[in-house]
Design a protein around this motif. Sequence first.
Motif, PDB file in Angstrom:
ATOM      1  N   GLU A   1       0.836  -1.198   0.000  1.00  0.00           N
ATOM      2  CA  GLU A   1       0.000   0.000   0.000  1.00  0.00           C
ATOM      3  C   GLU A   1       0.874   1.252   0.000  1.00  0.00           C
ATOM      4  OE1 GLU A   1      -3.337   0.072   2.868  1.00  0.00           O
ATOM      5  OE2 GLU A   1      -2.916  -2.045   3.176  1.00  0.00           O
ATOM      6  N   ALA A   2       1.913   1.259   0.832  1.00  0.00           N
ATOM      7  CA  ALA A   2       2.802   2.416   0.909  1.00  0.00           C
ATOM      8  C   ALA A   2       3.532   2.629  -0.412  1.00  0.00           C
ATOM      9  CB  ALA A   2       3.805   2.226   2.046  1.00  0.00           C
ATOM     10  N   ASN A   3       3.916   1.536  -1.065  1.00  0.00           N
ATOM     11  CA  ASN A   3       4.589   1.658  -2.352  1.00  0.00           C
ATOM     12  C   ASN A   3       3.697   2.360  -3.366  1.00  0.00           C
ATOM     13  OD1 ASN A   3       6.900   0.960  -4.130  1.00  0.00           O
ATOM     14  ND2 ASN A   3       5.366  -0.253  -5.203  1.00  0.00           N
ATOM     15  N   SER A   4       2.422   1.987  -3.398  1.00  0.00           N
ATOM     16  CA  SER A   4       1.488   2.629  -4.327  1.00  0.00           C
ATOM     17  C   SER A   4       1.342   4.118  -4.026  1.00  0.00           C
ATOM     18  CB  SER A   4       0.118   1.946  -4.252  1.00  0.00           C
ATOM     19  OG  SER A   4       0.205   0.602  -4.661  1.00  0.00           O
ATOM     20  N   LEU A   5       1.337   4.458  -2.743  1.00  0.00           N
ATOM     21  CA  LEU A   5       1.185   5.858  -2.358  1.00  0.00           C
ATOM     22  C   LEU A   5       2.413   6.691  -2.707  1.00  0.00           C
ATOM     23  CD1 LEU A   5      -0.462   5.374   1.153  1.00  0.00           C
ATOM     24  CD2 LEU A   5      -1.538   6.486  -0.815  1.00  0.00           C
ATOM     25  N   LEU A   6       3.593   6.073  -2.690  1.00  0.00           N
ATOM     26  CA  LEU A   6       4.838   6.815  -2.848  1.00  0.00           C
ATOM     27  C   LEU A   6       5.384   6.804  -4.271  1.00  0.00           C
ATOM     28  CD1 LEU A   6       6.645   5.830   0.462  1.00  0.00           C
ATOM     29  CD2 LEU A   6       5.424   7.949  -0.056  1.00  0.00           C
ATOM     30  N   LEU A   7       4.688   6.133  -5.201  1.00  0.00           N
ATOM     31  CA  LEU A   7       5.084   6.234  -6.600  1.00  0.00           C
ATOM     32  C   LEU A   7       4.503   7.525  -7.150  1.00  0.00           C
ATOM     33  CD1 LEU A   7       4.537   2.576  -7.876  1.00  0.00           C
ATOM     34  CD2 LEU A   7       6.705   3.706  -7.341  1.00  0.00           C
ATOM     35  N   PRO A   8       5.342   8.444  -7.602  1.00  0.00           N
ATOM     36  CA  PRO A   8       4.820   9.731  -8.078  1.00  0.00           C
ATOM     37  C   PRO A   8       3.866   9.540  -9.248  1.00  0.00           C
ATOM     38  CG  PRO A   8       7.145   9.474  -8.634  1.00  0.00           C
ATOM     39  CD  PRO A   8       6.793   8.352  -7.718  1.00  0.00           C
ATOM     40  N   LYS A   9       2.782  10.274  -9.223  1.00  0.00           N
ATOM     41  CA  LYS A   9       1.768  10.162 -10.269  1.00  0.00           C
ATOM     42  C   LYS A   9       2.280  10.789 -11.560  1.00  0.00           C
ATOM     43  CE  LYS A   9      -0.982   8.470  -7.182  1.00  0.00           C
ATOM     44  NZ  LYS A   9      -0.006   8.389  -6.086  1.00  0.00           N
ATOM     45  N   THR A  10       1.987  10.151 -12.673  1.00  0.00           N
ATOM     46  CA  THR A  10       2.370  10.705 -13.961  1.00  0.00           C
ATOM     47  C   THR A  10       1.505  11.913 -14.265  1.00  0.00           C
ATOM     48  OG1 THR A  10       0.863   9.178 -15.074  1.00  0.00           O
ATOM     49  CG2 THR A  10       3.151   8.494 -14.865  1.00  0.00           C
ATOM     50  N   SER A  11       2.108  12.921 -14.822  1.00  0.00           N
ATOM     51  CA  SER A  11       1.372  14.135 -15.168  1.00  0.00           C
ATOM     52  C   SER A  11       2.050  14.807 -16.351  1.00  0.00           C
ATOM     53  CB  SER A  11       1.321  15.089 -13.970  1.00  0.00           C
ATOM     54  OG  SER A  11       2.629  15.467 -13.591  1.00  0.00           O
ATOM     55  N   SER A  12       1.443  15.873 -16.829  1.00  0.00           N
ATOM     56  CA  SER A  12       1.957  16.541 -18.014  1.00  0.00           C
ATOM     57  C   SER A  12       3.228  17.340 -17.725  1.00  0.00           C
ATOM     58  CB  SER A  12       0.889  17.479 -18.588  1.00  0.00           C
ATOM     59  OG  SER A  12       0.480  18.411 -17.591  1.00  0.00           O
ATOM     60  N   ASP A  13       3.417  17.750 -16.461  1.00  0.00           N
ATOM     61  CA  ASP A  13       4.632  18.515 -16.165  1.00  0.00           C
ATOM     62  C   ASP A  13       5.810  17.579 -15.947  1.00  0.00           C
ATOM     63  OD1 ASP A  13       4.739  17.597 -13.478  1.00  0.00           O
ATOM     64  OD2 ASP A  13       3.255  19.108 -12.907  1.00  0.00           O
ATOM     65  N   SER A  14       6.986  18.168 -15.856  1.00  0.00           N
ATOM     66  CA  SER A  14       8.209  17.362 -15.740  1.00  0.00           C
ATOM     67  C   SER A  14       8.701  17.285 -14.307  1.00  0.00           C
ATOM     68  CB  SER A  14       9.307  17.974 -16.620  1.00  0.00           C
ATOM     69  OG  SER A  14       9.547  19.323 -16.230  1.00  0.00           O
ATOM     70  N   ASN A  15       7.855  17.636 -13.366  1.00  0.00           N
ATOM     71  CA  ASN A  15       8.259  17.636 -11.962  1.00  0.00           C
ATOM     72  C   ASN A  15       7.357  16.687 -11.177  1.00  0.00           C
ATOM     73  OD1 ASN A  15       9.513  18.303  -9.576  1.00  0.00           O
ATOM     74  ND2 ASN A  15       8.248  20.121  -9.232  1.00  0.00           N
ATOM     75  N   PRO A  16       7.702  15.383 -11.145  1.00  0.00           N
ATOM     76  CA  PRO A  16       6.847  14.414 -10.454  1.00  0.00           C
ATOM     77  C   PRO A  16       6.765  14.712  -8.965  1.00  0.00           C
ATOM     78  CG  PRO A  16       8.960  13.435 -11.019  1.00  0.00           C
ATOM     79  CD  PRO A  16       8.920  14.777 -11.694  1.00  0.00           C
ATOM     80  N   LYS A  17       5.590  14.524  -8.408  1.00  0.00           N
ATOM     81  CA  LYS A  17       5.384  14.807  -6.994  1.00  0.00           C
ATOM     82  C   LYS A  17       4.521  13.726  -6.366  1.00  0.00           C
ATOM     83  CE  LYS A  17       5.598  19.873  -7.476  1.00  0.00           C
ATOM     84  NZ  LYS A  17       4.850  21.151  -7.279  1.00  0.00           N
ATOM     85  N   VAL A  18       4.648  13.626  -5.064  1.00  0.00           N
ATOM     86  CA  VAL A  18       3.753  12.799  -4.254  1.00  0.00           C
ATOM     87  C   VAL A  18       3.079  13.746  -3.276  1.00  0.00           C
ATOM     88  CG1 VAL A  18       3.592  10.933  -2.565  1.00  0.00           C
ATOM     89  CG2 VAL A  18       5.165  10.732  -4.509  1.00  0.00           C
ATOM     90  N   SER A  19       1.764  13.716  -3.234  1.00  0.00           N
ATOM     91  CA  SER A  19       1.033  14.673  -2.411  1.00  0.00           C
ATOM     92  C   SER A  19       1.359  14.496  -0.937  1.00  0.00           C
ATOM     93  CB  SER A  19      -0.472  14.516  -2.622  1.00  0.00           C
ATOM     94  OG  SER A  19      -0.926  13.300  -2.068  1.00  0.00           O
TER      95      SER A  19
END
Length: 412
Positions: free
Chosen positions: A159-177
Motif C-alpha cells: 500500500e505504501a509503495n502505491s502511495l509513494l510512486l509519483p503520479k504521472t502528469s503533463s509537467d516534468s516535476n513528479p510529486k507525491v502529495s
Amino acid sequence: MGCLPSKQNDSDTGSRKRSGNVGEVAVFVPGLRVPKSVDLFQSLGDILPWCLTQRLSALRTRIVVMAAQEAPIVVKPKRKTATQHGGSSLPDLRQALEDYLPVLLGLVKDGSQLVDSIHFVWTNQEDDAEVVLYETKIANAWYEVLSVLHLMAMLCFSEANSLLLPKTSSDSNPKVSEESRRSAIDIFLKAAGYLDCAIQHVLPQLPPDLRVNLPVDLAEGVLHSLLMQALGQSVDIQLGMAMDSPKATLAVKRRLACEMVKCWHQAEDSITKYTLAEGWGGKHQLFIKWKHDEAKAAAYYYHGVILDEGNTEKSHRMAVAALQAAEESISQSKRASDAFNAMPPISRNPPPWGPMKYLYEKIPKDAANKVRINQDLYNQHRILERAPTLLDFAVALKPDDYRLPEVDHAWN
C-alpha cells in the motif's frame, strides 16, 4: 505438533531466483506468502461445534481467495496517472486478516490442545506470469498467527509503495502529495507494529526446533530487518516533509537523517546474518544497503552544513570531512541502486522526487564548492577527519503499539 516436508526446501527461500520485471519500486516488498486451502472440518472433526469450525473455515477461505487475487498487484505494482482514482482492495484483505485473528487465536488460548491439530499451509507467490510456489506445511496455530501478521505487514508495504510512486502528469516535476506521504507514514508504522508483535509475542510461542525450520521469510532477523525498514522509510518521508517546510531547522533535518541511518543500519545488520547472496533475498539486502547509503549521505550533508556555520578552523575542517563523506555515500548509494535494479526480478526507480532528488543534486555541488574554498583543509584532513558518530543525534522512532486481539467470544 509437527512440520511436514515442503515441496521445496524453505530454508532456501531467500536465495531462490525470481524471473520477470516488477516495475517501479519505492518500497521493496520482499515476496508475498499467501495461505492455501486446508480442510478444517477434517482436522477438527467433532472437537469443536460445527458452527465454530464453519466460521473459522469461512474466514480463512475468504482470505485464501482474496490473497490469490491480490498477489499479482503486490508482485507487479503499477503507478497511477494523475487522473486515476479508485482504490486497491489491499486494505480489504488486511481487514479480512484482522477479522480472522480473534477466531484463530481460540486455537492457542490457555495452552489449548488444539494448537497442533491443523496443518496450516502457506505458499510463496513468486511471479504472476510464471508462477512458482514454495509450500510450507506446519501443524502449529502459532505458525498461522505469525504468517498472518507477516502478510498484514507486507500488504502495508505494498500500500505504501502505491502511495509513494509519483503520479504521472503533463509537467516534468513528479510529486507525491502531502496527503499520500502522511498516509504512507501511518501505514509504515502499522506494518512496524505488526512485525514487532510477531517478534515479541508470537515467535517466542513456537518451540525451538520449529523456529529453526521456519521459512527464511519468517526468521527473526528478517522480521526485524523488515521492522526497521518500515521505520526507516517513514523517517525518510518525514525528512522530505521537513525539507519542504520553511520552519524546519537544519538541526531537525539532521536529527531525522541520523534517525534514518540508525534504522537502516539495524536493518542491514539484521539481514546480513543470512546467506542471501542472490535472488529475492539478495535483492532485499541490496535495497537495504542502497537506502542505508542514502541515509548516511543525508546525515553527513546536514551535519556538514551545520558545522560550516561555525567560525573556527576546526568546524570548517570537520565540515569539509562531513561533506566529503556525504559525497562518498551518495556515490555508494547510486552503485547499490543500480545493483538492486539489475538483480532479477528487474526493477527500476520511480522518477526522482522529494529529499533524495534534492540531495543527489546538492551534495556533489556543495562538496565541490567547500573543497575548492578550503582546499588546504581538504587535502590535510579528508582522510583523518570524520564527523562524530551520527547516531549521537538520532531520536528513536517507535512502531505502533499493536497487540493481538482478544479471543473471539464464540470460544467462550
